[in-house]
Motif scaffolding. Structure first.
Motif, short mmCIF file in Angstrom:
data_model
loop_
_atom_site.label_atom_id
_atom_site.label_comp_id
_atom_site.label_asym_id
_atom_site.label_seq_id
_atom_site.Cartn_x
_atom_site.Cartn_y
_atom_site.Cartn_z
N UNK A 1 4.88 -8.10 -7.68
CA UNK A 1 5.47 -8.60 -8.87
C UNK A 1 5.93 -7.69 -9.98
N UNK A 2 4.97 -6.61 -10.02
CA UNK A 2 5.11 -5.54 -11.16
C UNK A 2 4.85 -4.31 -10.39
N UNK A 3 5.79 -3.83 -9.60
CA UNK A 3 5.79 -2.44 -8.99
C UNK A 3 5.25 -1.26 -9.84
N UNK A 4 5.40 -1.18 -11.07
CA UNK A 4 4.97 -0.14 -11.91
C UNK A 4 3.51 -0.05 -12.05
N UNK A 5 2.65 -1.45 -11.70
CA UNK A 5 1.33 -1.49 -11.72
C UNK A 5 0.78 -0.85 -10.63
N UNK A 6 0.26 0.40 -10.95
CA UNK A 6 -0.43 1.02 -9.68
C UNK A 6 -2.10 0.78 -10.00
N UNK A 7 -2.75 0.67 -8.58
CA UNK A 7 -4.16 0.45 -8.59
C UNK A 7 -4.68 1.53 -7.53
N UNK A 8 -5.96 2.04 -7.83
CA UNK A 8 -6.69 2.41 -6.53
C UNK A 8 -7.83 1.62 -5.96
N UNK A 9 -7.86 1.34 -5.00
CA UNK A 9 -8.83 0.27 -4.27
C UNK A 9 -9.77 0.83 -3.27
N UNK B 1 -10.02 5.16 0.17
CA UNK B 1 -9.30 4.59 -0.78
C UNK B 1 -7.84 4.47 -0.56
N UNK B 2 -7.25 3.36 -1.41
CA UNK B 2 -5.57 3.19 -1.09
C UNK B 2 -5.20 3.19 -2.57
N UNK B 3 -3.90 3.52 -2.51
CA UNK B 3 -3.30 3.60 -3.90
C UNK B 3 -2.24 2.26 -3.48
N UNK B 4 -2.24 1.26 -4.45
CA UNK B 4 -1.60 -0.20 -4.05
C UNK B 4 -0.91 -0.47 -5.38
N UNK C 1 0.73 -1.10 0.00
CA UNK C 1 -0.23 0.16 0.05
C UNK C 1 1.16 1.30 -0.03
N UNK C 2 0.89 2.23 -0.92
CA UNK C 2 1.61 3.08 -1.14
C UNK C 2 1.00 4.36 -0.11
N UNK C 3 -0.37 4.59 -0.49
CA UNK C 3 -0.99 5.76 0.05
C UNK C 3 -2.54 5.38 0.55
N UNK C 4 -2.92 6.02 1.89
CA UNK C 4 -4.16 5.54 2.33
C UNK C 4 -4.81 7.14 2.22
N UNK C 5 -5.98 6.99 1.49
CA UNK C 5 -6.89 8.43 1.60
C UNK C 5 -7.97 8.17 2.59
#
Length: 56
Positions: free
Chosen positions: A29-37, A22-25, A13-17
């Motif tokens: 295995x693929x660190x450049x793959x960023x998603x908001x959940x 929401x969180x940015x994760x 988890x990069x960031x918690x809003x």
């Protein structure tokens, strides 16, 4: 550090809003793959389980 997964994929988890719930994760295995959940905590047997749901 806790082991965190989303759809059976290890993530960090990069960031918690907290304001938007929401969180940015990123995939480990693929660190450049960023998603908001959406963060959905659930309590089971006195342990905290975190469920992450992708936002479309």
């Amino acid at each position: 550090m806790a082991n965190v997964t989303c759809n059976e994929e290890s993530i960090y988890i990069e960031h918690v809003d907290e304001q938007n719930g929401t969180d940015t994760i990123h995939s480990l295995d693929y660190p450049s793959r960023k998603n908001k959940v959406c963060l959905e905590p659930a309590y089971k047997n006195s342990n905290l389980s975190i469920f992450l749901r992708y936002i479309n």
